[in-house]
Scaffold this active site. Sequence first.
Site, PDB file in Angstrom:
ATOM      1  CG  MET A 312       5.218  -1.084   1.786  1.00  0.00           C
ATOM      2  SD  MET A 312       4.786  -0.428   3.413  1.00  0.00           S
ATOM      3  CE  MET A 312       6.289   0.485   3.808  1.00  0.00           C
ATOM      4  CG  ASP A 313       1.282  -7.903  -0.033  1.00  0.00           C
ATOM      5  OD1 ASP A 313       0.345  -7.683  -0.812  1.00  0.00           O
ATOM      6  OD2 ASP A 313       1.308  -8.844   0.765  1.00  0.00           O
ATOM      7  CE  LYS A 314      -5.384  -5.960   2.245  1.00  0.00           C
ATOM      8  NZ  LYS A 314      -5.548  -6.745   3.489  1.00  0.00           N
TER       9      LYS A 314
END
Length: 646
Positions: A312-314
């Site tokens: 996941m990206d933040k």
Amino acid sequence: MKVVDKFRKEKEFCTLCLTIISGIFLFISFFKLIPQLPFDAAWIAIIISGIPIIFGAIKGLLAELDVTADLLVAIALIAALVIEQYFAAGEVAFIMQLGSILEDFTAKKSHKSLQSLINLTPQKACLHTSDGDMEILASEVKKGDILLIRPGESIPVDGRIIKGTTSIDQSIMTGESIPVDKTIGDEVYQGTINEHGVIKIEASNVGDDSSLKKMINLVKKAEENKAPIVRIADKWARILVPVALGCSILILIITRDIHRAVTALVVFCPCSLILATPTAIMAAIGNATKKGILIKSGSAVETAAKLDTIVMDKTGTLTYGKLRVENIVIFHDNIHKEDFIKLVASAEKFSEHPLGRAILKYSHQQGITAKDPDLFKMQAGKGVRATVEGHEILIGIKIIGQELIDSSPEISELVEETQKSGKTVLPVALDGTIIGIVSIADALRREAKLTISELKKVGISHLVMLTGDNEAVANSIGQSVNMTDIFASQLPEDKADSIKKLMDEGHSVGMLGDGVNDAPALATASVGIVMGAIGSDVAIETADIALMSDDIGKLPFLIKLCRKTKNRILFNITISMFINFCAIILAGFGILNPITAALVHNCGSVFVVVNSALLLTYKDEANPKYIIGREKSKIQKEKTQSVNIK
């Protein structure tokens, strides 16, 4: 005329129309609706749907030495024609063609070109020379050229700042939610936005060597490396063809009845097997669409069902991608919180910086109206200097000075602790004295932690966070939601490399992101999943699946639905094979003839379609956002009951 032109130009539309015509004539043949015809109406279906199958099977066998499901159908079709069972031949050809259309439809890629990413490439640049400034095409910039970049302009090429200070919005490259302060000697990237201050840069990487062009090439390369989906029926064909021929020959030898042998071939045709995959996938895609999830291809469903790792990206994924005031600490007892907020908001009123806008939004939410400052000056990379009601206000660590902060152990320790927690710290000084601190952060999504928990429950054992933010911010967010691995300061190529490494280790990896900087990672992953409502066009185009809202709580449902679809496909295949083997036994004993065998085919196909359609009704009550909503409603209900009792 438009329909005729579409029929001529679009192969898929043409095939669909011809298949519908085949079905109509099969209907006419079965019920003998036009007895005046000099031939069986099923011949139309045989010619339209059967001949392409026969030619395809011959081509695959002779040119590519490949045994496909079409070969078995072609043999059964020709055998049915030899014994003049025209309806059976036409029906088998029609069902096969229909299944092929459904499969092609679900497997077709919906990815468009990379035009959106290419559009981010700045087209013009301001070249600074001894004779003055002149506008040129960005493609004409050479390494070593000096370029002038004004506030609000995109940086045309990669380069190094040689004059000026500014804040750069480089979210399209790194995903960082807060603009990065840049000064002389710092690197800047093509396509990023100069937010404040006029700067001069020396071009370093131009043309295909620029960071944005490299990103485009990464996406292209990753897309090209994605393997095409292989039809399940074709996988089985290498076994089915010799088995079907063996059974047919054995029945012919034992019974000496060619009709029984042909019947065996007809019932062995993998029509229901062909429909097993596309119908289930279409139903899953339909269900997902109703829930706001766009699945672009059948292969995405099949691959998502196998995922064991999600990256996941933040920014914009685990967080809202919007800055907000997290905490306010006031060091003077004689200053009330409302007065402090009003003072800070007034100083930031004319600010265009995201941090300043976050403070103004917070004051508005508190019902506090900011006044116009008497004097306002934004010092790029340092902070704000303003005069409010005759008082000088300084906001920001650099503009206040580290020495003044370090002069108070209490303030210094608080600043350090707040920074370690991943927040941006804004000390506020009034007439040379620090009176308080405002902490600002990109807020974590309410459903993020519960989503991670649900993903672990469904068997996603490896949850990784990749972000362009610094280590303190990354660890703060990642640890708060219990991610298994956290990687900070990731550029687009770093994210793609990290995913490739995981895949090389044998993991099936899903990537969830939202920004342009996530595009290479989305394309590299086994399955790319993008947050649609807040995602960029290029990220949506690169991804295999798009969450059309910003609800990451739908991710566990997506994984469950894809796995349920895979199980439904396997069940359909098992039932199809069972029906086929039972029908062969009945054909061997003469209970079935070619026409009744064709009807048995239809029954098997109808069962597969109905069983697949049940996926449309699948629901999941474990969506974290709904769970949070139910808990809030329950708490509110308990409060109401408590008040009523009192």
